[in-house]
Structures are given as C-alpha cells and as structure tokens.
Design a protein around this motif. Structure first.
Motif, PDB file in Angstrom:
ATOM      1  N   LEU A 116      -4.817   1.359  -0.656  1.00  0.00           N
ATOM      2  CA  LEU A 116      -5.448   0.805  -1.854  1.00  0.00           C
ATOM      3  C   LEU A 116      -4.596  -0.304  -2.458  1.00  0.00           C
ATOM      4  O   LEU A 116      -5.136  -1.296  -2.981  1.00  0.00           O
ATOM      5  N   VAL A 117      -3.273  -0.147  -2.391  1.00  0.00           N
ATOM      6  CA  VAL A 117      -2.392  -1.191  -2.913  1.00  0.00           C
ATOM      7  C   VAL A 117      -2.517  -2.452  -2.068  1.00  0.00           C
ATOM      8  O   VAL A 117      -2.612  -3.575  -2.595  1.00  0.00           O
ATOM      9  N   GLN A 118      -2.527  -2.274  -0.736  1.00  0.00           N
ATOM     10  CA  GLN A 118      -2.669  -3.427   0.153  1.00  0.00           C
ATOM     11  C   GLN A 118      -4.013  -4.119  -0.056  1.00  0.00           C
ATOM     12  O   GLN A 118      -4.086  -5.360  -0.106  1.00  0.00           O
ATOM     13  N   ARG A 141       8.741  -4.661   7.514  1.00  0.00           N
ATOM     14  CA  ARG A 141       7.450  -4.087   7.117  1.00  0.00           C
ATOM     15  C   ARG A 141       7.390  -3.921   5.599  1.00  0.00           C
ATOM     16  O   ARG A 141       6.358  -4.166   4.977  1.00  0.00           O
ATOM     17  N   ASP A 142       8.506  -3.502   5.013  1.00  0.00           N
ATOM     18  CA  ASP A 142       8.550  -3.379   3.555  1.00  0.00           C
ATOM     19  C   ASP A 142       8.394  -4.739   2.886  1.00  0.00           C
ATOM     20  O   ASP A 142       7.683  -4.882   1.876  1.00  0.00           O
ATOM     21  N   GLU A 143       9.030  -5.748   3.468  1.00  0.00           N
ATOM     22  CA  GLU A 143       8.949  -7.098   2.900  1.00  0.00           C
ATOM     23  C   GLU A 143       7.541  -7.651   2.970  1.00  0.00           C
ATOM     24  O   GLU A 143       7.081  -8.342   2.053  1.00  0.00           O
ATOM     25  N   MET A 144       6.820  -7.344   4.063  1.00  0.00           N
ATOM     26  CA  MET A 144       5.456  -7.843   4.247  1.00  0.00           C
ATOM     27  C   MET A 144       4.427  -6.955   3.554  1.00  0.00           C
ATOM     28  O   MET A 144       3.241  -7.281   3.544  1.00  0.00           O
ATOM     29  N   GLY A 145       4.866  -5.809   3.016  1.00  0.00           N
ATOM     30  CA  GLY A 145       3.940  -4.906   2.322  1.00  0.00           C
ATOM     31  C   GLY A 145       3.123  -4.041   3.246  1.00  0.00           C
ATOM     32  O   GLY A 145       2.124  -3.450   2.823  1.00  0.00           O
ATOM     33  N   LEU A 146       3.535  -3.919   4.506  1.00  0.00           N
ATOM     34  CA  LEU A 146       2.758  -3.151   5.472  1.00  0.00           C
ATOM     35  C   LEU A 146       2.923  -1.646   5.287  1.00  0.00           C
ATOM     36  O   LEU A 146       2.130  -0.875   5.838  1.00  0.00           O
ATOM     37  N   ALA A 175      -7.611  -8.365  -1.977  1.00  0.00           N
ATOM     38  CA  ALA A 175      -8.818  -8.766  -2.711  1.00  0.00           C
ATOM     39  C   ALA A 175      -8.496  -9.759  -3.820  1.00  0.00           C
ATOM     40  O   ALA A 175      -9.232 -10.726  -4.044  1.00  0.00           O
ATOM     41  N   GLY A 176      -7.380  -9.529  -4.498  1.00  0.00           N
ATOM     42  CA  GLY A 176      -6.993 -10.469  -5.546  1.00  0.00           C
ATOM     43  C   GLY A 176      -6.712 -11.857  -4.995  1.00  0.00           C
ATOM     44  O   GLY A 176      -7.121 -12.870  -5.595  1.00  0.00           O
TER      45      GLY A 176
END
Length: 325
Positions: A61-63, A51-56, A68-69
């Motif tokens: 707001l960070v996700q 989950r940390d690796e995938m950014g979950l 969006a970028g």
C-alpha cells in the motif's frame, strides 16, 4: 452530451484506477529487478540496502500510494534500463505502433466492407463461398504464423518487400514520426500491417455479412422493395447504414485490442514499437516500464471506447447518450 462526457470521465477514472492497481500488483511476480541492475557480483547486504533505497521493501500500500501520487503528476516511474521516465520511453515508441494499427485498420475497412456486403447480397455465389472459406481459415491461423508465411513468400522467395524494421520515416509537426510519409516506410509497413489485419479481417467479414443478411430480412427493406426502389439504393443506402451500427461498436473495441496484439507482429518483424519494447522490458524485469505500458494501453482502450460511443450516437440518432427520455 455534456452529461454523457462527465459520466464517461467518471467511469474512465474508476477503470484506470483498477488497471493501475492490477498493473502495479503484478510487478512482484515478474522477478527481481536488481538482478538486471547490479548483476551477480553484488553482496546480499548491498542488495538489501539498494532495495531499501528504491523502496522495494516497503509494504504494497505504501508503494502503490507513492506510485499513484507520482502518476497523478504524469510520472509513471523511471525505466531501470533506459534511465529515463518510463512514460517518455513508451511515448517515443507509440508512433510506430499506431502506424501499424492505422495501416491495419485501413486494410480491414477496405476489404471487409465490400467483401462482407457482397457475400450477404450473393450468398450462393462461388466467390462468396471462397470468401467465407478464407475467412474461416483466417480466424484459425495464428498471427505469428501469418507473419512468417508472408516474410517467406514476399521477402525471401519473391524479394518484393523488406522483412524487418521500420525503414525511413517522416515527421509531422516536427515531433511525430510516421512511416506513411516515405516510400521506404510504406514498403516496410505492408507486410506487418497485413499480418496485424489478418487477426480481425475474417471476423469483420463474417460480422458484416451476418448483420447485412439480417437487415435484408427486416420489414422496412421489404417495404423498400415493394415501393420499387433501385437495388443499389436499398443495399447501399438503407441496408448498409443499419448494418454498420453494430460493426462500429465491435470495431472500436477491436481497434483498441489491436494495440495489444501488436506485440506478436512487432516481434516477428522486429518493429520498434510499444509491443516489442514491452517484451524487452519483461526480459529485463524493467517493472516501471511494464507497469507504464499496461496503463498506457488501458488508457487507449478507455479513450477508444468513449469515442466509439460518441460516433454511435451521431450515426444512430435514436440512441440517447445520457439516458434521457
């Protein structure tokens, strides 16, 4: 016209921004995507590391800022199941869905205009009463029930039409596949297109009838009768043209709505389009694919509404698209 397009582009950006936030925010309520990715045999420590690796585990707001970028560069994420860009997966299914929408639109136009006009011109005739009765029933019947009924009658009992799948397809420009170019594809289109059209057809019949009857009571129509113009000229040139103005507005919105309504139709007929893909993505908790689908459907709504506004301005010269006097 240019000012109108700039204004609509600005509105479209705001609408798509809101759609993207809503679409992205619901993914946490759909379930844990790791359940489908790694199964039950992976330890909790390994799950958290993944989950940390995938950014979950990052703040919302960070996700969203990361999403969006990437979206500004055409990247709506990678499908967990297909291991491909989610947008590419959806675009592969888009032609099948648009085949259904286009076929259903042709059926709606082909039946609603003559039936609605006839019912307005001859409101007391038996045929008009039958048409209005069927339109009332049609509004009440769910689309999936219509599809099942058509399959039972024309596929199982009569054996005239195929009951599922898309059949053979042809290719336009070498990359866009469509079922309209082959006889087998056309045969597979008939039942799902009539099923999808059944949602909007009764509505348009009643809308055209009511608008036509209202126009026929207007002063300029009475003046046309007083001038001794031919009935066909009055009905089909003067009255019908003004009848179609509100129908164009409603029709454009409803055509966009049909893209979303294809979910039930594609499920009943196992049609390999975006709607069927969307349900599979929900079952697999494929959140990038779900978010990408919602954004693509939202974009179709925005584009459709803009085109309808342009057409309305061309059909009705009294409408000023950019608000000038």
């Amino acid at each position: 016209m240019l000012a109108f397009l700039i204004k609509r582009l600005a509105q479209a950006i705001v609408v798509m921004f809101v759609i993207s936030i809503i679409s992205f925010s619901i993914q946490d309520n759909l379930g844990d995507p790791l359940r489908e990715l790694v199964g039950q045999s992976v330890s909790e420590e390994e799950r958290q590391a993944l989950r940390d690796e995938m950014g979950l585990n990052d703040p919302f707001l960070v996700q969203y800022a990361r999403f969006a970028g990437n979206a500004l560069h055409g990247d709506l994420g990678t499908s967990y199941f297909f291991k491909e860009p989610a947008l590419d997966v959806i675009l592969k299914k888009l032609p099948a869905t648009l085949d259904l929408v286009f076929g259903a639109t042709l059926i709606i136009i082909g039946f609603s205009v003559p039936l609605g006009v006839y019912a307005a011109i001859n409101p007391r005739s038996m045929f008009s009463k039958i048409v209005m009765g069927f339109s009332t029933v049609g509004i009440s019947v769910p689309v999936f029930l219509t599809g099942i009924g058509l399959i039972y009658l024309f596929s199982i009992e009569l054996g005239w039409m195929p009951s599922f799948g898309r059949g053979d397809v042809g290719h336009i420009f070498g990359f866009w596949d469509t079922a309209f170019l082959t006889s087998d594809g056309l045969a597979h289109l008939v039942l799902p297109c009539f099923t999808l059209a059944s949602i909007m057809l009764p509505l348009f019949i009643r809308l055209i009838r009511s608008e036509m009857m209202e126009v026929l009571q207007s002063e300029y129509i009475k003046f046309a009768w007083a001038k001794g113009l031919a009935p066909k000229r009055i009905y089909y040139l003067h009255a019908l043209k003004n009848t179609m103005l509100p129908v164009i507005t409603v029709g454009g919105v409803q055509i966009g709505t049909m893209v979303a309504y294809t979910i039930l139709t594609e499920t009943v007929f196992q049609w390999p389009g975006m709607g069927f893909l969307f349900l599979e993505a929900i079952n697999r908790v494929d959140t990038p694919l779900i978010v990408a689908y919602l954004i693509v459907v939202g974009a179709i709504f925005v584009i459709t509404n803009t085109i309808v506004d342009l057409i309305y301005g061309l059909v009705n010269p009294t409408v000023k698209l950019f608000g000038g006097k």
